[in-house]
Design a protein around this motif. Structure first.
Motif, PDB file in Angstrom:
ATOM      1  N   PHE A 134       0.859  -1.180   0.000  1.00 43.26           N
ATOM      2  CA  PHE A 134       0.000   0.000   0.000  1.00 43.26           C
ATOM      3  C   PHE A 134       0.895   1.230   0.000  1.00 43.26           C
ATOM      4  N   ILE A 135       0.824   1.991  -1.094  1.00 40.70           N
ATOM      5  CA  ILE A 135       1.630   3.204  -1.222  1.00 40.70           C
ATOM      6  C   ILE A 135       0.781   4.356  -0.687  1.00 40.70           C
ATOM      7  N   HIS A 136       1.220   4.920   0.448  1.00 41.52           N
ATOM      8  CA  HIS A 136       0.439   5.964   1.099  1.00 41.52           C
ATOM      9  C   HIS A 136       1.144   7.309   1.101  1.00 41.52           C
ATOM     10  N   GLY A 137       2.415   7.321   0.770  1.00 42.32           N
ATOM     11  CA  GLY A 137       3.167   8.578   0.794  1.00 42.32           C
ATOM     12  C   GLY A 137       3.634   8.887   2.212  1.00 42.32           C
ATOM     13  N   VAL A 138       4.448   9.932   2.326  1.00 43.32           N
ATOM     14  CA  VAL A 138       5.005  10.274   3.631  1.00 43.32           C
ATOM     15  C   VAL A 138       4.059  11.214   4.366  1.00 43.32           C
ATOM     16  N   GLY A 139       3.881  12.408   3.865  1.00 42.90           N
ATOM     17  CA  GLY A 139       2.950  13.372   4.464  1.00 42.90           C
ATOM     18  C   GLY A 139       3.129  13.532   5.954  1.00 42.90           C
ATOM     19  N   GLU A 140       1.989  13.695   6.660  1.00 41.55           N
ATOM     20  CA  GLU A 140       2.016  13.870   8.109  1.00 41.55           C
ATOM     21  C   GLU A 140       1.903  12.537   8.845  1.00 41.55           C
ATOM     22  N   GLY A 141       1.668  11.432   8.121  1.00 40.62           N
ATOM     23  CA  GLY A 141       1.609  10.111   8.737  1.00 40.62           C
ATOM     24  C   GLY A 141       0.235   9.693   9.218  1.00 40.62           C
ATOM     25  N   VAL A 142      -0.799  10.496   8.932  1.00 39.40           N
ATOM     26  CA  VAL A 142      -2.147  10.167   9.395  1.00 39.40           C
ATOM     27  C   VAL A 142      -2.656   8.910   8.685  1.00 39.40           C
ATOM     28  N   LEU A 143      -2.539   8.864   7.358  1.00 40.67           N
ATOM     29  CA  LEU A 143      -3.012   7.710   6.593  1.00 40.67           C
ATOM     30  C   LEU A 143      -2.239   6.443   6.990  1.00 40.67           C
ATOM     31  N   LYS A 144      -0.950   6.584   7.183  1.00 37.67           N
ATOM     32  CA  LYS A 144      -0.131   5.431   7.569  1.00 37.67           C
ATOM     33  C   LYS A 144      -0.620   4.843   8.890  1.00 37.67           C
ATOM     34  N   GLU A 145      -0.896   5.696   9.868  1.00 36.27           N
ATOM     35  CA  GLU A 145      -1.386   5.217  11.158  1.00 36.27           C
ATOM     36  C   GLU A 145      -2.785   4.618  11.048  1.00 36.27           C
ATOM     37  N   GLU A 146      -3.632   5.221  10.238  1.00 36.41           N
ATOM     38  CA  GLU A 146      -4.985   4.683  10.054  1.00 36.41           C
ATOM     39  C   GLU A 146      -4.934   3.312   9.361  1.00 36.41           C
ATOM     40  N   LEU A 147      -4.018   3.159   8.410  1.00 37.52           N
ATOM     41  CA  LEU A 147      -3.846   1.864   7.733  1.00 37.52           C
ATOM     42  C   LEU A 147      -3.391   0.799   8.736  1.00 37.52           C
ATOM     43  N   ARG A 148      -2.446   1.153   9.577  1.00 36.32           N
ATOM     44  CA  ARG A 148      -1.953   0.201  10.574  1.00 36.32           C
ATOM     45  C   ARG A 148      -3.068  -0.187  11.552  1.00 36.32           C
ATOM     46  N   TYR A 149      -3.925   0.776  11.895  1.00 33.64           N
ATOM     47  CA  TYR A 149      -5.073   0.475  12.748  1.00 33.64           C
ATOM     48  C   TYR A 149      -6.020  -0.498  12.036  1.00 33.64           C
ATOM     49  N   LEU A 150      -6.236  -0.293  10.737  1.00 33.34           N
ATOM     50  CA  LEU A 150      -7.085  -1.172   9.934  1.00 33.34           C
ATOM     51  C   LEU A 150      -6.476  -2.580   9.861  1.00 33.34           C
ATOM     52  N   PHE A 151      -5.188  -2.664   9.621  1.00 35.14           N
ATOM     53  CA  PHE A 151      -4.527  -3.967   9.459  1.00 35.14           C
ATOM     54  C   PHE A 151      -4.531  -4.771  10.756  1.00 35.14           C
ATOM     55  N   ARG A 152      -4.517  -4.089  11.902  1.00 38.43           N
ATOM     56  CA  ARG A 152      -4.521  -4.792  13.194  1.00 38.43           C
ATOM     57  C   ARG A 152      -5.836  -5.545  13.424  1.00 38.43           C
ATOM     58  N   ARG A 153      -6.884  -5.208  12.706  1.00 45.21           N
ATOM     59  CA  ARG A 153      -8.176  -5.878  12.859  1.00 45.21           C
ATOM     60  C   ARG A 153      -8.167  -7.285  12.255  1.00 45.21           C
ATOM     61  N   TYR A 154      -7.231  -7.543  11.376  1.00 46.88           N
ATOM     62  CA  TYR A 154      -7.156  -8.845  10.713  1.00 46.88           C
ATOM     63  C   TYR A 154      -6.148  -9.730  11.438  1.00 46.88           C
ATOM     64  N   GLU A 155      -6.556 -10.980  11.698  1.00 51.54           N
ATOM     65  CA  GLU A 155      -5.691 -11.902  12.426  1.00 51.54           C
ATOM     66  C   GLU A 155      -4.673 -12.597  11.520  1.00 51.54           C
ATOM     67  N   ASN A 156      -5.015 -12.789  10.251  1.00 51.75           N
ATOM     68  CA  ASN A 156      -4.181 -13.606   9.372  1.00 51.75           C
ATOM     69  C   ASN A 156      -3.217 -12.784   8.505  1.00 51.75           C
ATOM     70  N   ILE A 157      -2.837 -11.586   8.959  1.00 50.96           N
ATOM     71  CA  ILE A 157      -1.886 -10.779   8.196  1.00 50.96           C
ATOM     72  C   ILE A 157      -0.818 -10.210   9.119  1.00 50.96           C
ATOM     73  N   LYS A 158       0.313  -9.887   8.527  1.00 58.40           N
ATOM     74  CA  LYS A 158       1.320  -9.095   9.233  1.00 58.40           C
ATOM     75  C   LYS A 158       1.684  -7.947   8.304  1.00 58.40           C
TER      76      LYS A 158
END
Length: 180
Positions: A134-158
């Motif tokens: 997932f290419i999110h860019g650098v920016g302020e890091g808001v999207l990156k943190e939101e993506l990581r929050y989304l990914f933590r909901r799934y058990e079968n991924i790292k």
């Protein structure tokens, strides 16, 4: 000098024919088989049948192993290393997702990016694609943190930062564990 004489009992080496020698002509040996047929063989194709010949089990096993067709070896199937596995890339930059983002608020843009990420991740899971970047860019890091929050909901991924040389700090790679 031939070892075969008229009257000797012989059988073929590579066939199931046996009989008595009726003629010896150099290397050509003519026999009458047990069914009464007259057949000519080369001397190297015949062996004398006699009670004085003894064959050990070792010799029999050796001959069998020479004539045996070798079994195919099972070769291990090696999976390609992770770094060579094809990846799915999802660019979450807003200008790649919509034609015109002028009317959109920051909240709308972030929701669009997150929905796209969620949809693409679930698509990859259904299609058994193991790696997604997932290419999110650098920016302020808001999207990156939101993506990581989304990914933590799934058990079968790292998930982890993607290849720095290729993407810099602006991408996250997700590895999907396959059930079977």
């Amino acid at each position: 000098m031939s070892v075969f004489n008229i009257g000797d009992k012989v059988e073929t080496i590579d066939d199931v024919i046996s009989g008595t020698i009726i003629n010896v002509d150099g290397v050509n040996i003519t026999i009458e088989d047990t069914n009464g047929f007259v057949i000519t063989f080369l001397d190297k194709e015949l062996t004398i049948i006699g009670t004085d010949i003894t064959v050990t089990n070792y010799e029999v096993a050796k001959i069998k192993s020479e004539k045996e067709i070798p079994k195919k070896r099972k070769t291990k199937v090696f999976k390609p290393k992770e770094r060579n596995a094809p990846k799915m890339e999802v660019d979450l930059h807003v200008h790649k997702l919509v034609k015109n983002s002028a009317n959109m608020s920051s909240y709308d843009k972030l929701n669009l990016q997150l929905e796209t990420a969620k949809r693409q991740l679930e698509f990859a899971m259904r299609k058994k694609i193991q790696k997604i970047v997932f290419i999110h860019g650098v920016g302020e890091g808001v999207l990156k943190e939101e993506l990581r929050y989304l990914f933590r909901r799934y058990e079968n991924i790292k998930f982890y930062d993607a290849d720095y040389q290729k993407y810099g700090m602006g991408a996250t790679e997700v590895y999907v564990y396959q059930n079977s």
